[in-house]
Design a protein around this motif. Structure first.
Motif, mmCIF file in Angstrom:
data_model
loop_
_atom_site.group_PDB
_atom_site.id
_atom_site.type_symbol
_atom_site.label_atom_id
_atom_site.label_comp_id
_atom_site.label_asym_id
_atom_site.label_seq_id
_atom_site.Cartn_x
_atom_site.Cartn_y
_atom_site.Cartn_z
ATOM 1 N N ASP A 185 -6.524 8.631 -6.757
ATOM 2 C CA ASP A 185 -5.647 9.086 -5.684
ATOM 3 C C ASP A 185 -5.549 10.609 -5.710
ATOM 4 N N GLN A 186 -5.947 11.234 -4.604
ATOM 5 C CA GLN A 186 -5.915 12.685 -4.505
ATOM 6 C C GLN A 186 -4.714 13.189 -3.705
ATOM 7 N N GLY A 187 -3.764 12.306 -3.465
ATOM 8 C CA GLY A 187 -2.580 12.706 -2.724
ATOM 9 C C GLY A 187 -2.721 12.550 -1.233
ATOM 10 N N ALA A 188 -3.871 12.038 -0.787
ATOM 11 C CA ALA A 188 -4.111 11.755 0.627
ATOM 12 C C ALA A 188 -5.068 10.585 0.708
ATOM 13 N N TYR A 189 -5.035 9.878 1.836
ATOM 14 C CA TYR A 189 -5.857 8.675 1.947
ATOM 15 C C TYR A 189 -7.347 9.014 1.981
ATOM 16 N N ILE A 190 -8.139 8.232 1.251
ATOM 17 C CA ILE A 190 -9.600 8.363 1.237
ATOM 18 C C ILE A 190 -10.193 7.066 1.777
ATOM 19 N N PRO A 191 -11.005 7.112 2.845
ATOM 20 C CA PRO A 191 -11.637 5.879 3.353
ATOM 21 C C PRO A 191 -12.487 5.222 2.267
ATOM 22 N N LEU A 192 -12.430 3.895 2.187
ATOM 23 C CA LEU A 192 -13.059 3.175 1.088
ATOM 24 C C LEU A 192 -14.192 2.247 1.525
ATOM 25 N N VAL A 193 -14.486 2.178 2.829
ATOM 26 C CA VAL A 193 -15.535 1.276 3.297
ATOM 27 C C VAL A 193 -16.868 1.583 2.629
ATOM 28 N N ASN A 194 -17.254 2.845 2.618
ATOM 29 C CA ASN A 194 -18.544 3.207 2.045
ATOM 30 C C ASN A 194 -18.618 2.860 0.564
ATOM 31 N N ALA A 195 -17.503 3.032 -0.134
ATOM 32 C CA ALA A 195 -17.484 2.701 -1.560
ATOM 33 C C ALA A 195 -17.691 1.208 -1.776
ATOM 34 N N VAL A 196 -17.076 0.388 -0.935
ATOM 35 C CA VAL A 196 -17.258 -1.059 -1.045
ATOM 36 C C VAL A 196 -18.709 -1.428 -0.781
ATOM 37 N N ILE A 197 -19.291 -0.852 0.259
ATOM 38 C CA ILE A 197 -20.685 -1.148 0.602
ATOM 39 C C ILE A 197 -21.623 -0.667 -0.503
ATOM 40 N N ASP A 198 -21.344 0.512 -1.050
ATOM 41 C CA ASP A 198 -22.191 1.054 -2.115
ATOM 42 C C ASP A 198 -22.118 0.210 -3.388
ATOM 43 N N ALA A 199 -21.028 -0.545 -3.539
ATOM 44 C CA ALA A 199 -20.874 -1.377 -4.732
ATOM 45 C C ALA A 199 -21.810 -2.575 -4.734
ATOM 46 N N MET A 200 -22.330 -2.934 -3.565
ATOM 47 C CA MET A 200 -23.191 -4.107 -3.485
ATOM 48 C C MET A 200 -24.593 -3.793 -3.994
ATOM 49 N N TYR B 256 0.824 -1.214 0.000
ATOM 50 C CA TYR B 256 0.000 0.000 0.000
ATOM 51 C C TYR B 256 0.858 1.264 0.000
ATOM 52 N N LYS B 257 0.331 2.287 -0.654
ATOM 53 C CA LYS B 257 1.032 3.565 -0.772
ATOM 54 C C LYS B 257 0.977 4.339 0.537
ATOM 55 N N TYR B 258 -0.204 4.383 1.163
ATOM 56 C CA TYR B 258 -0.385 5.126 2.401
ATOM 57 C C TYR B 258 -0.341 4.173 3.593
ATOM 58 N N ASN B 259 -0.226 4.735 4.776
ATOM 59 C CA ASN B 259 -0.159 3.902 5.973
ATOM 60 C C ASN B 259 -1.543 3.660 6.576
ATOM 61 N N LEU B 260 -2.597 3.728 5.734
ATOM 62 C CA LEU B 260 -3.966 3.501 6.178
ATOM 63 C C LEU B 260 -4.667 2.538 5.230
ATOM 64 N N ALA B 261 -5.573 1.720 5.789
ATOM 65 C CA ALA B 261 -6.374 0.785 4.995
ATOM 66 C C ALA B 261 -7.692 0.548 5.725
ATOM 67 N N ASP B 262 -8.691 0.091 4.984
ATOM 68 C CA ASP B 262 -10.005 -0.231 5.551
ATOM 69 C C ASP B 262 -10.279 -1.716 5.397
ATOM 70 N N VAL B 263 -11.170 -2.237 6.245
ATOM 71 C CA VAL B 263 -11.520 -3.653 6.196
ATOM 72 C C VAL B 263 -13.038 -3.795 6.237
ATOM 73 N N VAL B 264 -13.596 -4.552 5.305
ATOM 74 C CA VAL B 264 -15.008 -4.910 5.312
ATOM 75 C C VAL B 264 -15.103 -6.421 5.470
ATOM 76 N N MET B 265 -15.771 -6.874 6.528
ATOM 77 C CA MET B 265 -15.942 -8.303 6.793
ATOM 78 C C MET B 265 -17.287 -8.757 6.228
ATOM 79 N N MET B 266 -17.261 -9.847 5.467
ATOM 80 C CA MET B 266 -18.473 -10.362 4.841
ATOM 81 C C MET B 266 -18.537 -11.872 5.046
ATOM 82 N N GLU B 267 -19.676 -12.450 4.681
ATOM 83 C CA GLU B 267 -19.817 -13.892 4.785
ATOM 84 C C GLU B 267 -20.553 -14.436 3.573
ATOM 85 N N ASP B 268 -20.246 -15.671 3.237
ATOM 86 C CA ASP B 268 -20.963 -16.386 2.192
ATOM 87 C C ASP B 268 -21.657 -17.573 2.840
#
Length: 379
Positions: free
Chosen positions: A319-334, A285-297
Motif C-alpha cells: 500500500d502506497q497510500g493511494a489505490y493501485i489497479p491490480l488487474v494486470n498483477a492478477v493476469i501476470d500471476a497466471m 476495502y480500505k479505498y473506494n476502488l476495486a478491480d474485477v477479473v472474470m475467469m472460467e473453469d
C-alpha cells in the motif's frame, strides 16, 4: 483466450435423442469418425485432467461391449443430460459396470488431486450424449479436450480402436463425451481458493472500523444488475464452464485482498442475465476502488495452484497510500501455460468505485456488466 462454454447451447441437439440399435456396425457416410493417426492425437496440449478423462473415456468405451450395460448407459443418457459416471456404475449390476466402477472411482480421485481439490470432493467425472443417433451405429466415447484450439477429438469404440473426430463441426454419429462436472468442481474450488488466500493473508479478517456506530447500521455494496458475455463460437466438444470473478483491492489492513464471486447462472453467450448479485462489499476495502477479473473453469483449473500463483505476485504489492489497479498483477500471476485454457481469462473491469453505476464494457470488449449501488442494512 476469451470464451464462454454452455451446455445449454447443445440442448436443442440433444433433446429427445435416444440411442437405438447399438450393435457394432460400420455405417457409410460417417467421414467425421476417421481412424486416429498418431500425429493428430498428440497435436494439442495434454494436461493431467485431459489424460485422466481420456483414460476414463477409453475404459467406458470398452465396457460398452457388455450389451446389458450398454443399454443402461443408453437409457441414462437419452434425455441429453449429463450423468455422473460413479453413480451410473454403482447403480448397475451388469458385468460392464462392475469392471468400470473401480477405474472411475480411482479417476475421480485423480481428477480432484489434479485440480487441487480435497479427497472428499466426491464424484467429478460425468458423461453426456452429443450428436444425433444413427440406427445401427454404436456410439463412440470421447473426452473433452481442455484446449479450445484442438483440431481433432480422439474417440474410442467398444474394441478400444481410436478415431479422430473433426473438432470444427458436430459429429454425425452419436458420441458420449466424458468431462468434469464443473459446477461441483468450481464450488469445491472456491472453498480451496478462499482457504488458501486467507492462509496467505489475502483475505484477512475484517478489522473493527473506526466508526463502529455507522458500521452497525449496514454497508454499501456494488451490485450486478445485468451481465452479458459475447459469443466466440465454441467447439462442439465443450460442455458448461463455471464463471467466477476475482475481486481485488486493498483490505482494511492495507494489504492486497482477493474475494471470489461465482456466477453459476452465466451459461449462454450473447444472452443478458439479470442476477441482482452483490459483487463488491465495500466494508472489506480500505479505498473506494476495486478491480474485477472474470475467469472460467471448463474442467482443467487447479485451484490450489491458482491461489499460490496469486499469492506469489500480490503479496509483493504494498500500500502506497493511494489505490493501485491490480488487474494486470492478477493476469501476470497466471503461468503462460494456463492461457491455453486453464483457466480462461474472460474479461476485466478496472477501478470500480463505490459510486459506479450504469453499464460498463470490460477492458477487452468481451463482456458488459451493469452496476448499481446497494445498501445492505444490518439486522
Amino acid at each position: 483466450m476469451f470464451s464462454l462454454h454452455s451446455a445449454q447451447r447443445f440442448r436443442a441437439v440433444l433433446t429427445g435423442v435416444a440411442l437405438t440399435g447399438l450393435a457394432v456396425t460400420a455405417a457409410p457416410g460417417l467421414a467425421s469418425a476417421a481412424p486416429a493417426s498418431a500425429p493428430s492425437r498428440h497435436a494439442t496440449r495434454v494436461s493431467a485432467v485431459d489424460a485422466i478423462e481420456d483414460g476414463a473415456a477409453r475404459s467406458l468405451a470398452l465396457s460398452l461391449g457388455d450389451s446389458a450395460w450398454r443399454h443402461q448407459v443408453a437409457d441414462a443418457l437419452s434425455q441429453g443430460k449429463a450423468v455422473g459416471l460413479r453413480g451410473l456404475t454403482a447403480g448397475s449390476a451388469t458385468k460392464g459396470a462392475a469392471g468400470l466402477g473401480a477405474h472411475i472411482a480411482k479417476a475421480d480421485r485423480q481428477v480432484a488431486d489434479a485440480k487441487g481439490l480435497g479427497a472428499d470432493t466426491g464424484s467429478l467425472l460425468r458423461a453426456r450424449l452429443v450428436g444425433a443417433a444413427v440406427d445401427g451405429v454404436e456410439p463412440l466415447v470421447a473426452s473433452s479436450p481442455s484446449d479450445d484450439n484442438a483440431t481433432a477429438v480422439v474417440a474410442y469404440d467398444s474394441t478400444g480402436k481410436a478415431y479422430d473426430l473433426a473438432a470444427d463441426r458436430a459429429p454425425d454419429r452419436p458420441v458420449i463425451l466424458v468431462d468434469v462436472d464443473t459446477d461441483k468442481a468450481t464450488e469445491a474450488g472456491m472453498m480451496v481458493l478462499r482457504q488458501e488466500l486467507a492462509a496467505a493473508g489475502l483475505q484477512a479478517p475484517v478489522s473493527a472500523p473506526v466508526n463502529t456506530a455507522a458500521a452497525a447500521t449496514g454497508f454499501w455494496t456494488t451490485r450486478v444488475t445485468a451481465v452479458t458475455v459475447k459469443d466466440v463460437q465454441e467447439p462442439w466438444f465443450k460442455g458448461s464452464a463455471e464463471i467466477f470473478d476475482l475481486v481485488t483491492g486493498f483490505g482494511l489492513d492495507g494489504k492486497v485482498r482477493v474475494d471470489t464471486v461465482t456466477m453459476p447462472y452465466l451459461d449462454d453467450a450473447n444472452k443478458t442475465y439479470y442476477p441482482n448479485q452483490i459483487l463488491v462489499n465495500w466494508s472489506l476495502y480500505k479505498y473506494n476502488l476495486a478491480d474485477v477479473v472474470m475467469m472460467e473453469d471448463d474442467g482443467d483449473t487447479n485451484y490450489s495452484s491458482l491461489a499460490k500463483a496469486l499469492a506469489a505476485v500480490l503479496l509483493t504489492i504494498t500500500d502506497q497510500g493511494a489505490y493501485i489497479p491490480l488487474v494486470n498483477a492478477v493476469i501476470d500471476a497466471m503461468p503462460s501455460s494456463w492461457w491455453t485454457d486453464d483457466p480462461d481469462y474472460v474479461e476485466s473491469w478496472y477501478t470500480l468505485a463505490t459510486t459506479t453505476t450504469g453499464t460498463r464494457t470490460g477492458a477487452s470488449g468481451n463482456g458488459t456488466m451493469t452496476f448499481d449501488r446497494y445498501w445492505v442494512s444490518a439486522l
